[in-house]
Design a protein around this motif. Structure first.
Motif, PDB file in Angstrom:
ATOM      1  N   GLY A 123       0.802  -1.198   0.000  1.00  0.00           N
ATOM      2  CA  GLY A 123       0.000   0.000   0.000  1.00  0.00           C
ATOM      3  C   GLY A 123       0.842   1.257   0.000  1.00  0.00           C
ATOM      4  N   LEU A 124       0.134   2.363   0.066  1.00  0.00           N
ATOM      5  CA  LEU A 124       0.772   3.672   0.045  1.00  0.00           C
ATOM      6  C   LEU A 124       0.726   4.292   1.428  1.00  0.00           C
ATOM      7  CD1 LEU A 124      -0.820   5.087  -3.245  1.00  0.00           C
ATOM      8  CD2 LEU A 124       1.509   4.220  -2.965  1.00  0.00           C
ATOM      9  N   ILE A 125       1.796   4.952   1.791  1.00  0.00           N
ATOM     10  CA  ILE A 125       1.876   5.694   3.035  1.00  0.00           C
ATOM     11  C   ILE A 125       2.216   7.128   2.687  1.00  0.00           C
ATOM     12  CG2 ILE A 125       3.022   5.910   5.265  1.00  0.00           C
ATOM     13  CD1 ILE A 125       3.725   2.938   5.064  1.00  0.00           C
ATOM     14  N   LYS A 126       1.421   8.060   3.139  1.00  0.00           N
ATOM     15  CA  LYS A 126       1.664   9.455   2.785  1.00  0.00           C
ATOM     16  C   LYS A 126       2.951   9.919   3.445  1.00  0.00           C
ATOM     17  CE  LYS A 126      -1.264  13.220   1.382  1.00  0.00           C
ATOM     18  NZ  LYS A 126      -2.635  13.720   1.343  1.00  0.00           N
ATOM     19  N   ALA A 127       3.830  10.480   2.637  1.00  0.00           N
ATOM     20  CA  ALA A 127       5.123  10.920   3.140  1.00  0.00           C
ATOM     21  C   ALA A 127       4.991  12.265   3.823  1.00  0.00           C
ATOM     22  CB  ALA A 127       6.122  11.018   1.986  1.00  0.00           C
ATOM     23  N   ALA A 128       5.876  12.499   4.819  1.00  0.00           N
ATOM     24  CA  ALA A 128       5.899  13.786   5.502  1.00  0.00           C
ATOM     25  C   ALA A 128       6.380  14.860   4.544  1.00  0.00           C
ATOM     26  CB  ALA A 128       6.806  13.710   6.724  1.00  0.00           C
ATOM     27  N   VAL A 129       5.771  16.015   4.616  1.00  0.00           N
ATOM     28  CA  VAL A 129       6.118  17.099   3.697  1.00  0.00           C
ATOM     29  C   VAL A 129       7.587  17.477   3.844  1.00  0.00           C
ATOM     30  CG1 VAL A 129       5.635  19.493   3.081  1.00  0.00           C
ATOM     31  CG2 VAL A 129       3.757  17.980   3.757  1.00  0.00           C
TER      32      VAL A 129
ATOM     33  N   SER B 202       0.966  -6.982 -11.390  1.00  0.00           N
ATOM     34  CA  SER B 202       0.717  -8.271 -12.037  1.00  0.00           C
ATOM     35  C   SER B 202      -0.767  -8.581 -12.186  1.00  0.00           C
ATOM     36  CB  SER B 202       1.414  -9.384 -11.250  1.00  0.00           C
ATOM     37  OG  SER B 202       2.792  -9.114 -11.131  1.00  0.00           O
ATOM     38  N   GLY B 203      -1.505  -7.635 -12.757  1.00  0.00           N
ATOM     39  CA  GLY B 203      -2.912  -7.883 -13.022  1.00  0.00           C
ATOM     40  C   GLY B 203      -3.837  -7.507 -11.893  1.00  0.00           C
ATOM     41  N   VAL B 204      -3.303  -6.978 -10.787  1.00  0.00           N
ATOM     42  CA  VAL B 204      -4.129  -6.640  -9.634  1.00  0.00           C
ATOM     43  C   VAL B 204      -3.949  -5.164  -9.300  1.00  0.00           C
ATOM     44  CG1 VAL B 204      -4.596  -7.101  -7.198  1.00  0.00           C
ATOM     45  CG2 VAL B 204      -3.927  -8.978  -8.718  1.00  0.00           C
ATOM     46  N   ILE B 205      -5.053  -4.503  -9.003  1.00  0.00           N
ATOM     47  CA  ILE B 205      -4.987  -3.149  -8.470  1.00  0.00           C
ATOM     48  C   ILE B 205      -4.748  -3.273  -6.970  1.00  0.00           C
ATOM     49  CG2 ILE B 205      -6.231  -0.983  -8.126  1.00  0.00           C
ATOM     50  CD1 ILE B 205      -5.556  -1.540 -11.014  1.00  0.00           C
ATOM     51  N   VAL B 206      -3.619  -2.784  -6.511  1.00  0.00           N
ATOM     52  CA  VAL B 206      -3.271  -2.972  -5.100  1.00  0.00           C
ATOM     53  C   VAL B 206      -3.501  -1.711  -4.266  1.00  0.00           C
ATOM     54  CG1 VAL B 206      -1.619  -4.798  -5.615  1.00  0.00           C
ATOM     55  CG2 VAL B 206      -0.835  -2.420  -5.538  1.00  0.00           C
ATOM     56  N   ASP B 207      -3.601  -0.559  -4.894  1.00  0.00           N
ATOM     57  CA  ASP B 207      -3.866   0.665  -4.146  1.00  0.00           C
ATOM     58  C   ASP B 207      -4.124   1.794  -5.148  1.00  0.00           C
ATOM     59  OD1 ASP B 207      -4.282   2.346  -2.015  1.00  0.00           O
ATOM     60  OD2 ASP B 207      -2.425   1.810  -0.970  1.00  0.00           O
ATOM     61  N   ALA B 208      -4.640   2.878  -4.642  1.00  0.00           N
ATOM     62  CA  ALA B 208      -4.907   4.030  -5.507  1.00  0.00           C
ATOM     63  C   ALA B 208      -5.056   5.271  -4.649  1.00  0.00           C
ATOM     64  CB  ALA B 208      -6.175   3.797  -6.331  1.00  0.00           C
ATOM     65  N   THR B 209      -4.834   6.412  -5.263  1.00  0.00           N
ATOM     66  CA  THR B 209      -5.040   7.672  -4.554  1.00  0.00           C
ATOM     67  C   THR B 209      -5.495   8.752  -5.525  1.00  0.00           C
ATOM     68  OG1 THR B 209      -4.014   9.410  -3.234  1.00  0.00           O
ATOM     69  CG2 THR B 209      -2.603   8.287  -4.814  1.00  0.00           C
ATOM     70  N   ALA B 210      -6.424   9.576  -5.047  1.00  0.00           N
ATOM     71  CA  ALA B 210      -6.884  10.730  -5.801  1.00  0.00           C
ATOM     72  C   ALA B 210      -6.485  12.018  -5.092  1.00  0.00           C
ATOM     73  CB  ALA B 210      -8.401  10.682  -5.969  1.00  0.00           C
TER      74      ALA B 210
ATOM     75  N   TYR C  17       3.894   9.893  -1.778  1.00  0.00           N
ATOM     76  CA  TYR C  17       3.593   8.683  -1.015  1.00  0.00           C
ATOM     77  C   TYR C  17       4.786   7.733  -1.028  1.00  0.00           C
ATOM     78  CZ  TYR C  17      -1.215  10.369  -1.546  1.00  0.00           C
ATOM     79  OH  TYR C  17      -2.343  11.138  -1.514  1.00  0.00           O
ATOM     80  N   ASP C  18       4.949   7.021   0.091  1.00  0.00           N
ATOM     81  CA  ASP C  18       5.915   5.933   0.162  1.00  0.00           C
ATOM     82  C   ASP C  18       5.211   4.640  -0.196  1.00  0.00           C
ATOM     83  OD1 ASP C  18       8.049   7.501   1.005  1.00  0.00           O
ATOM     84  OD2 ASP C  18       7.438   7.381   3.105  1.00  0.00           O
TER      85      ASP C  18
END
Length: 368
Positions: free
Chosen positions: A2-8, A63-71, A76-77
């Protein structure tokens, strides 16, 4: 993963050593709708950073799978050990349905990439009716003698204008149109969309021309809001929506009639003006007849004026309605207020002048 929002504070260029790779997509402009971005190895390592700019959606693909997304714009890390975060923003409900495997033929067994979607409104898309479209115009009603009712005039029109659109569901757009292409541009889809826009617009024209709206054909450009509202309510753009795209703006810039329809409209207006003129003359004629009967100077003098009026109209009145002069020789009993006697007056059927005996009219020479 997944994604982790990085510190500014950790996004600065001096801290480049803190991440393995930086994945980003430059401004996508008004033409790029989707772009695939990955690393040289085709793998996104743990600790890599993914940057999302305003007006973009980033979908993480493995590999054919959506594992995360962000709008949500930001940095992001990428961490393979965490669960999907789905920073959905306005696309929250959409991302909740993304947790499913995509099956694309030819997809490598192991491939990781970020698919960037342009979710800004795509402007300056033109449309035009290649062939005339039928429109029912209630501003030119035609009497139907069979049903004793009015019906709209059928006209053929050409319309031109512009529309805007945007991707409202990136997943549907990817699944039903883009697939795992390296890039999808506006130029690749506008030809197909133009046909679908015209089809939707033709349905709108049917709506605007019905007996509820009765929009005059040449006033269509001033009813843009009403046209868009009808399109949304009746979902006339459904084929477009099925690709995850919605029409945002729709403007009719010009409307033109075919030569045949223009002639039909001109003849209608000419005929209407003629009938209006005849109606005015017949009304004046009836008034004159009444006044002649009450003319204190005598019925004969009064009706002479009526005859002069009929001559001035070129005989139009006699042909426009059933009048006292419909036959060759007519007798009109008149009550004279001067001598209180019944007078039977005879008038010429051609000019309306009084006839005082003889076989020919003394005014116009017409045979009595």
């Amino acid at each position: 993963m997944g994604l982790i929002k990085a510190a500014v504070s950790s996004v600065g260029g001096t801290l480049h050593e803190q991440w393995q790779d930086l994945i980003q997509c430059e401004d996508m402009g008004n033409n790029i709708l989707m772009r695939k971005v990955t690393t040289k190895s085709g793998q996104i390592s743990k600790g890599s950073r993914i940057m999302v700019s305003p007006g973009q959606v980033a979908v993480i693909y493995d590999s054919g799978v959506i594992v995360d997304a962000t709008a949500e714009e930001g940095v992001y890390d990428f961490d393979q050990s965490t669960s999907p975060s789905f920073f959905g923003g306005q696309f929250g409900p959409v991302f909740k349905e993304m947790w499913q495997r995509f099956t694309y033929n030819g997809t490598p067994a192991k491939e990781q990439a970020v698919f960037y979607f342009n979710i800004k409104e795509i402007l300056d898309n033109k449309y035009g009716t290649a062939t005339p479209i039928e429109y029912q115009d209630w501003s030119h009603p035609i009497p139907n003698q069979m049903t004793n009712s009015l019906q709209p005039m059928s006209l053929l029109v050409r319309c031109y204008g512009k529309y805007t659109f945007k991707i409202f569901d990136p997943v549907v757009f990817m699944r039903n149109h883009a697939g795992t292409s390296e890039e999808v541009t506006k130029d690749m889809i506008v030809d197909q969309m133009a046909s679908e826009v015209i089809a939707a617009f033709q349905n709108v024209l049917n709506e605007m021309g019905n007996d509820k709206h009765k929009v005059p054909v040449l006033e269509l450009p001033s009813h843009t809001d009403e046209i868009k509202q009808a399109m949304d309510q009746k979902v006339f753009d459904e084929p477009i929506r099925k690709r995850g795209i919605s029409l945002e703006g729709f403007v009719v810039e010009s409307v033109s009639l075919t030569d045949e329809s223009r002639t039909k409209m001109d003849n209608y207006e000419l005929s209407s003006n003629s009938h209006l003129q005849q109606g005015t003359l017949v009304g004046a004629y009836a008034t004159a007849v009444k006044d002649a009967a009450n003319n204190e100077g005598g019925a004969a003098n009064g009706f002479m004026g009526v005859g002069m009026m009929n001559m001035a109209s070129g005989g139009m009145i006699g042909g426009a309605a059933v009048t006292p002069f419909s036959q060759n020789q007519q007798q009109v009993p008149v009550q004279s207020e001067v001598n209180n006697q019944n007078v039977t007056a005879k008038f010429c059927s051609n000019c309306g002048s009084p006839v005082n005996g003889g076989k020919f009219c003394s005014n116009c020479g017409h045979q009595i």
